[in-house]
Design a protein around this motif. Structure first.
Motif, PDB file in Angstrom:
ATOM      1  N   ASP A 382      51.586 141.010  35.267  1.00  0.00           N
ATOM      2  CA  ASP A 382      51.398 139.557  35.244  1.00  0.00           C
ATOM      3  C   ASP A 382      52.646 138.543  34.843  1.00  0.00           C
ATOM      4  O   ASP A 382      52.974 137.615  35.424  1.00  0.00           O
ATOM      5  CB  ASP A 382      50.052 138.970  34.689  1.00  0.00           C
ATOM      6  CG  ASP A 382      48.808 139.548  35.427  1.00  0.00           C
ATOM      7  OD1 ASP A 382      49.063 140.090  36.592  1.00  0.00           O
ATOM      8  OD2 ASP A 382      47.814 139.627  34.925  1.00  0.00           O
ATOM      9  N   LYS A 383      53.173 139.306  33.620  1.00  0.00           N
ATOM     10  CA  LYS A 383      54.270 138.504  33.226  1.00  0.00           C
ATOM     11  C   LYS A 383      55.473 138.668  33.790  1.00  0.00           C
ATOM     12  O   LYS A 383      56.507 138.158  33.282  1.00  0.00           O
ATOM     13  CB  LYS A 383      54.302 138.957  31.887  1.00  0.00           C
ATOM     14  CG  LYS A 383      53.159 138.416  30.539  1.00  0.00           C
ATOM     15  CD  LYS A 383      53.633 138.866  29.118  1.00  0.00           C
ATOM     16  CE  LYS A 383      52.383 139.184  28.430  1.00  0.00           C
ATOM     17  NZ  LYS A 383      52.828 140.026  27.397  1.00  0.00           N
ATOM     18  N   GLY A 384      55.502 139.658  34.828  1.00  0.00           N
ATOM     19  CA  GLY A 384      56.709 139.855  35.465  1.00  0.00           C
ATOM     20  C   GLY A 384      57.717 140.774  34.604  1.00  0.00           C
ATOM     21  O   GLY A 384      58.915 140.812  35.092  1.00  0.00           O
ATOM     22  N   VAL A 385      57.390 141.300  33.627  1.00  0.00           N
ATOM     23  CA  VAL A 385      58.094 142.370  32.865  1.00  0.00           C
ATOM     24  C   VAL A 385      58.241 143.444  33.776  1.00  0.00           C
ATOM     25  O   VAL A 385      59.502 144.001  34.171  1.00  0.00           O
ATOM     26  CB  VAL A 385      57.473 142.674  31.608  1.00  0.00           C
ATOM     27  CG1 VAL A 385      58.471 143.894  30.971  1.00  0.00           C
ATOM     28  CG2 VAL A 385      57.447 141.706  30.816  1.00  0.00           C
ATOM     29  N   VAL A 386      57.447 143.987  34.532  1.00  0.00           N
ATOM     30  CA  VAL A 386      57.571 145.075  35.575  1.00  0.00           C
ATOM     31  C   VAL A 386      57.236 144.731  36.844  1.00  0.00           C
ATOM     32  O   VAL A 386      56.139 143.776  36.731  1.00  0.00           O
ATOM     33  CB  VAL A 386      57.064 146.414  35.092  1.00  0.00           C
ATOM     34  CG1 VAL A 386      57.600 146.909  33.805  1.00  0.00           C
ATOM     35  CG2 VAL A 386      55.382 146.637  34.783  1.00  0.00           C
ATOM     36  N   SER A 387      57.406 145.224  38.078  1.00  0.00           N
ATOM     37  CA  SER A 387      56.858 145.045  39.171  1.00  0.00           C
ATOM     38  C   SER A 387      55.499 145.884  39.458  1.00  0.00           C
ATOM     39  O   SER A 387      55.381 147.051  38.740  1.00  0.00           O
ATOM     40  CB  SER A 387      57.645 145.375  40.404  1.00  0.00           C
ATOM     41  OG  SER A 387      57.919 146.694  40.653  1.00  0.00           O
ATOM     42  N   LEU A 388      54.564 145.185  40.293  1.00  0.00           N
ATOM     43  CA  LEU A 388      53.301 146.202  40.435  1.00  0.00           C
ATOM     44  C   LEU A 388      53.674 147.460  40.797  1.00  0.00           C
ATOM     45  O   LEU A 388      53.138 148.599  40.689  1.00  0.00           O
ATOM     46  CB  LEU A 388      52.524 145.539  41.528  1.00  0.00           C
ATOM     47  CG  LEU A 388      51.190 145.849  41.712  1.00  0.00           C
ATOM     48  CD1 LEU A 388      50.235 145.993  40.460  1.00  0.00           C
ATOM     49  CD2 LEU A 388      50.285 145.102  43.001  1.00  0.00           C
ATOM     50  N   ARG A 389      54.564 147.723  41.981  1.00  0.00           N
ATOM     51  CA  ARG A 389      54.908 149.019  42.421  1.00  0.00           C
ATOM     52  C   ARG A 389      55.411 149.973  41.065  1.00  0.00           C
ATOM     53  O   ARG A 389      55.227 151.153  41.266  1.00  0.00           O
ATOM     54  CB  ARG A 389      55.914 148.863  43.515  1.00  0.00           C
ATOM     55  CG  ARG A 389      56.570 150.007  43.943  1.00  0.00           C
ATOM     56  CD  ARG A 389      57.323 149.976  45.243  1.00  0.00           C
ATOM     57  NE  ARG A 389      58.325 150.779  45.093  1.00  0.00           N
ATOM     58  CZ  ARG A 389      59.349 151.110  45.999  1.00  0.00           C
ATOM     59  NH1 ARG A 389      59.428 150.306  47.020  1.00  0.00           N
ATOM     60  NH2 ARG A 389      60.357 152.145  45.829  1.00  0.00           N
TER      61      ARG A 389
END
Ligand code: ADP
Ligand code: MG
Ligand code: ZN
Length: 486
Positions: A382-389
């Motif tokens: 959610d915070k954009g630190v890692v991608s969902l993938r």
């Protein structure tokens, strides 16, 4: 003439007590033969049964969960028959006055319609031992009495079941409830849950019962459905051909998918039931009953309803989560430490986490992943630190296989999402050089082709960066770079 099927199930469920129902021998599957035995369960003359209080408690739990009325006084009876796995030559069971009656459970058909199946009675009894037969090299037969005296409940339905599918759904629902409340392990293969199916047919719309055949001990959900399917077909063919169904016990041969006569009514035994003189009536007073009621967890149907209402889950997702009480608890713990949408957590747990557990052949309980770890991982996305993938394909599998906190894994494996614009612009520019066709497509002017080209290029950049590029940023950035470099 059209026919309809009428089905009633008798289900035996072993209770998960530490010791047997009438002695203090261990109640455990898989030990060396005849190691958990004593004079009582070996049926030695002069030995006396003593009822296991825990077994009664578990039986009552089951009966309450199945909406039964509990009789404050019930009677044990002797059911006589001769077989090598039954050393006393009678089984202690309940006959005329069982401890519980008049219950029901609700099943949900594939099309979402609900149906209530009534339960006629539940009684307590002891399991028999097991005979093991040799083969062509060893023609001996063996008796293992470890199972003799295992506490059972027999759950007898009314003939309310109308199709093979309903029979399977009923059996699955029973298992889910019994496992949920912790009184049975739900293992059909090992025989801790066994099903006899009574089947008859009658002209559609008739309210008279036809003559029934009983299929003994079918040991999987699939076979229950298949055996009943076969048996209904057999009876209809028989009657349409001018024959008559005879009352008998049949066996299901799962390899050939047929049922075969085991014994007919004429060969049926007379069990010479009479009240068990060595046991007093079973008295369940209201105080004890209340305390057992209080010890029951909220039942799966209610939890499912709550999940739909409180977390806006679909009924299907909620059903998956309540198939297992540990899983339902895991989901709720995840939600409580996750500030995002519960639906996202449900999706992630159902499609990704369960999938990986399955691949790794691990149970929820033997994976070291905690609910708060899943919550932390979702927050990193959610915070954009890692991608969902990356979360799905790199971090979660690592957590399941080797343990570890999401943040540590991100640092250790360098998985931080690339969101820096200038860095992404460089990567995009390289991708454009490598994918001239897509660039041409973009420049063709056709809106559809344009969107398709951008999608394709996002895919290429994701591949190039092994899922680390931020796809949201790419979505704006790629057209921008393309338009600027025109
Ligand atoms: P028994 O004591 O011989 O086992 P019950 O009358 O107690 O027989 O019934 C056992 C099971 O068979 C119950 O689940 C009941 O619903 C079911 N049953 C009884 N009659 C029929 C019938 N005609 N067709 C299908 N199922 C039946
Ligand atoms: Mg029967
Ligand atoms: Zn014993």
């Amino acid at each position: 003439m059209e026919f309809e099927a009428v089905i009633g199930l008798e289900v035996h469920a072993q209770l998960l007590t530490d010791t047997k129902i009438f002695c203090s021998c261990k109640n455990r599957f898989g030990d060396s033969p005849n190691t958990n035995v004593c004079p009582v369960c070996l049926g030695m003359p002069g030995s006396l049964p003593v009822l296991n209080r825990k077994a009664v408690e578990y039986a009552v739990k089951a009966a309450i969960a199945l909406n039964c009325k509990i009789n404050s006084s019930s009677i044990f009876a002797r059911k006589h028959y001769f077989y090598p796995d039954l050393p006393k030559a009678y089984q202690i069971t309940q006959y005329e006055l069982p401890f519980a009656e008049h219950g029901w459970i609700e099943i949900e058909n594939g099309d979402g319609t609900k149906k209530r199946i009534r339960i006629r009675r539940i009684h307590m009894e002891e399991d028999a031992g097991k005979t093991l037969h040799g083969d062509s090299f060893d023609q001996n037969s063996y008796v293992d009495l470890n199972r003799a005296g295992t506490p059972l409940v027999e759950i007898v339905s009314e003939p309310d079941i109308s199709s093979p599918e309903e029979a399977r759904l009923y059996m699955q629902k029973l298992r889910d409830i019994l496992v949920w409340i912790g009184v049975n392990d739900g293992n059909l293969e090992e025989g801790s849950l066994r099903c006899d199916a009574n089947i008859s047919i009658r002209p559609e719309g008739s309210d008279k019962l036809g003559t029934r055949a009983e299929i003994k001990n079918v040991n999987s959900f699939r076979f229950i459905q298949k055996a009943i399917e076969y048996e209904i077909g057999r009876q209809i063919k028989l009657v349409k051909g001018g024959g008559e169904v005879v009352q008998e016990t049949r066996l299901y041969d799962s390899q050939k998918n047929i049922t075969k006569t085991m014994r007919t009514k004429e060969e049926a035994e007379d069990y010479r039931y009479f009240p068990e003189p060595d046991l007093p009536p079973l008295i369940i007073d209201s105080q004890w009953l209340d305390s057992i009621k209080e010890s029951l967890p909220t039942l799966p149907d209610e939890v499912r309803g709550r999940f739909v209402k409180d977390y806006s889950l679909t009924s299907y997702d909620a059903s998956v989560l309540v198939r297992d009480r540990k899983l339902a608890e895991f989901f709720e713990e995840t939600v409580s430490s996750y500030s995002g949408e519960p639906k996202k957590a449900a999706n992630f747990i159902i499609s990704d986490f369960l999938g990986i557990l399955n691949e790794e052949k691990k149970e929820l309980s033997d994976a070291s992943v905690k609910a708060e770890d899943i919550a932390e991982l979702l927050l990193l996305v959610d915070k954009g630190v890692v991608s969902l993938r990356v979360a799905k394909e790199d971090i979660l599998p690592e957590m399941v296989k080797f343990g570890g906190k999401p943040e540590e894994i991100v640092k250790k494996k360098g998985l931080i999402q690339i969101s820096d614009e200038s860095e992404l612009i460089n990567i995009v520019k390289k991708a454009l050089v490598k994918n001239e066709k897509a660039v041409e497509q973009y420049r063709s002017g056709d809106e559809k082709k344009k969107t398709k080209a951008v999608k394709f290029l996002i895919g290429q950049v994701m591949k190039e960066t092994r899922g680390k590029a931020n796809p949201k940023i790419l979505n704006d950035l790629i057209p921008k770079v393309l338009d600027e470099t025109e």
